[in-house]
Write an enzyme that holds these catalytic residues in place. Sequence first.
Site, PDB file in Angstrom:
ATOM      1  N   GLU A 157       0.808  -1.223   0.000  1.00  0.00           N
ATOM      2  CA  GLU A 157       0.000   0.000   0.000  1.00  0.00           C
ATOM      3  C   GLU A 157       0.846   1.280   0.000  1.00  0.00           C
ATOM      4  O   GLU A 157       0.661   2.144   0.857  1.00  0.00           O
ATOM      5  CB  GLU A 157      -0.928  -0.009   1.234  1.00  0.00           C
ATOM      6  CG  GLU A 157      -1.868  -1.182   1.250  1.00  0.00           C
ATOM      7  CD  GLU A 157      -2.820  -1.188   2.442  1.00  0.00           C
ATOM      8  OE1 GLU A 157      -4.007  -1.489   2.234  1.00  0.00           O
ATOM      9  OE2 GLU A 157      -2.383  -0.907   3.593  1.00  0.00           O
TER      10      GLU A 157
HETATM   11  C1  ACM Z   1      -1.835  -5.229   4.419  1.00  0.00           C
HETATM   12  O1  ACM Z   1      -2.884  -5.646   4.920  1.00  0.00           O
HETATM   13  N1  ACM Z   1      -1.765  -3.989   3.979  1.00  0.00           N
HETATM   14  C2  ACM Z   1      -0.678  -6.080   4.302  1.00  0.00           C
END
Ligand code: ACM
EC number: 3.2.1.52
Length: 511
Positions: free
Chosen positions: A303
């Site tokens: 992310e």
């Molecule tokens: C995650 O849940 N961003 C690894």
Amino acid sequence: MDNRITIIPKPISVETGNKIINIRTKSVSICINTDSKADLYKTAATAFGVAGIKTSDKGISVFIELQPQDKKQEINEGYNLTLSDEEIRIKAESLNGIFYGCISAAQLISRADNELPELNITDQPIHSWRGFLLDTSRSFYSTAFIKKMLDACALHKLNIFHWHLTDDQGWRFEVPGYPRLTEIGSKRQDYTMPASEDGFYDEEKLIRRWYTDEEIKEIIRYAQERCIQIIPEVEFPGHSSALLAAYPEYGCTGGPYQVENRWGIFPDVLCLGNDNIFTIYEAALKKITELFPSDYIHIGGDECPHERWEICPKCQARMKTEGLDSAAQLQAWGTTKIASMVAKLGKVPIGWDEVLDNNKHNKLPDNVIVQSWRGTEGGIKAASLNHKVIMSPTQRFYLNLKNKDSFEEPGRLGVTTTKKTYTFSPAGKELKLENPEQRKLILGGECTLWTEKLPHSRNAEYLLFPRFCAAAETLWLPEEKKDFEDFKQRLEYHKKLLHQLDYRYYEGELE
Ligand code: ACM
Ligand code: ZN
């Protein structure tokens, strides 16, 4: 199923005889007749202790035998357990095997209503990587709670504790030369929130929100006694608001930044055009290497927005000198650099499945293990590229999701039932691999607890159990041996044990 044998995770093979053995006491007397007596005794006593069974001279005799290990690369975590004539015999080729044999014995004894049939159990896990991730950044938990979670791992034969130590909402370990990481980076700025929203400690009484080296060493020792390896995670290059709040010069805009009070994904990430970020990461990873004996370091990678890099002159200059076509490729370049740093420290890097993305110019080093969280696709792709894989697909293994679709239930980001967790097999038939050989690259999986909105550990427990038990069984048993109806029946007894050990659990619908 013989409803007197309710072990979770279920052993591979259980043979029962006609003879009934009376179990008159719920304590054990551990007997060892080899050279490595002290180690073995401690391992066995710890395992029984995890399940609340005491050792005493007057207890049921438990004979422990550590057998020579076959010349195999991997440790054999299997064991054999027999119960006959009011004594238990446990044989294994490794301390882990002895430990798990004792855990099974302890579960049997605690369940027994004074009698059990004579027994012969042969058991061995299908997966070598059986893990649980705890996020201690979003909520900061006491070391007492972390130990309680290590006990839960041990009770369910999990051998990996993945410790999420840094994120936007807090940096949780000390790095020499960078004191602001903990002094600034561990504390959220918005104290208008109730104190409990910000972590475990009461604001008035104790403001330290990181783990000291001594606390970390103590937790590592506690884990080792329970045959658990701790995998530390240091996020790179996203989820880094806490680091940026401490050292704003490492962001593209120079800040100011805040340790985040909000949940989510934030545009300010590490500036990959700035060489100094590799100096601070080198210091952080060196410290992690010194503290943690584990063979692995998790480097995050999930992310990470690229929008700052698109307009940052330093990042643009880096892209030009490295011949990168896009900001997305810049992330792959950075990941490769950090992965090589980890390899130089003698450790194996692990990354979330985004580390596979945009790798046109920077082939991900072969030894990087990929943790698949955006479904199983990342894991399938990683295996096709010959990387080892850990499975943690959100919809099956994220235990921070709600147990059921109700406004009344805690949890977020959707629902996953106990059955959904139970019926996922990391390397099972549902996984569409190009070639069956790739199945061997799936080491196993980790269930996870991300702790946004979970400042109180009791609520964390409520979300975990019984899905944690389901995950443990799915990581232990071959797919064809799993049976959800049978699991549900055993759970009725197992819940009593969890209750005795003071774990909270969800008691609603399981499917
Ligand atoms: C995650 O849940 N961003 C690894
Ligand atoms: Zn930049």
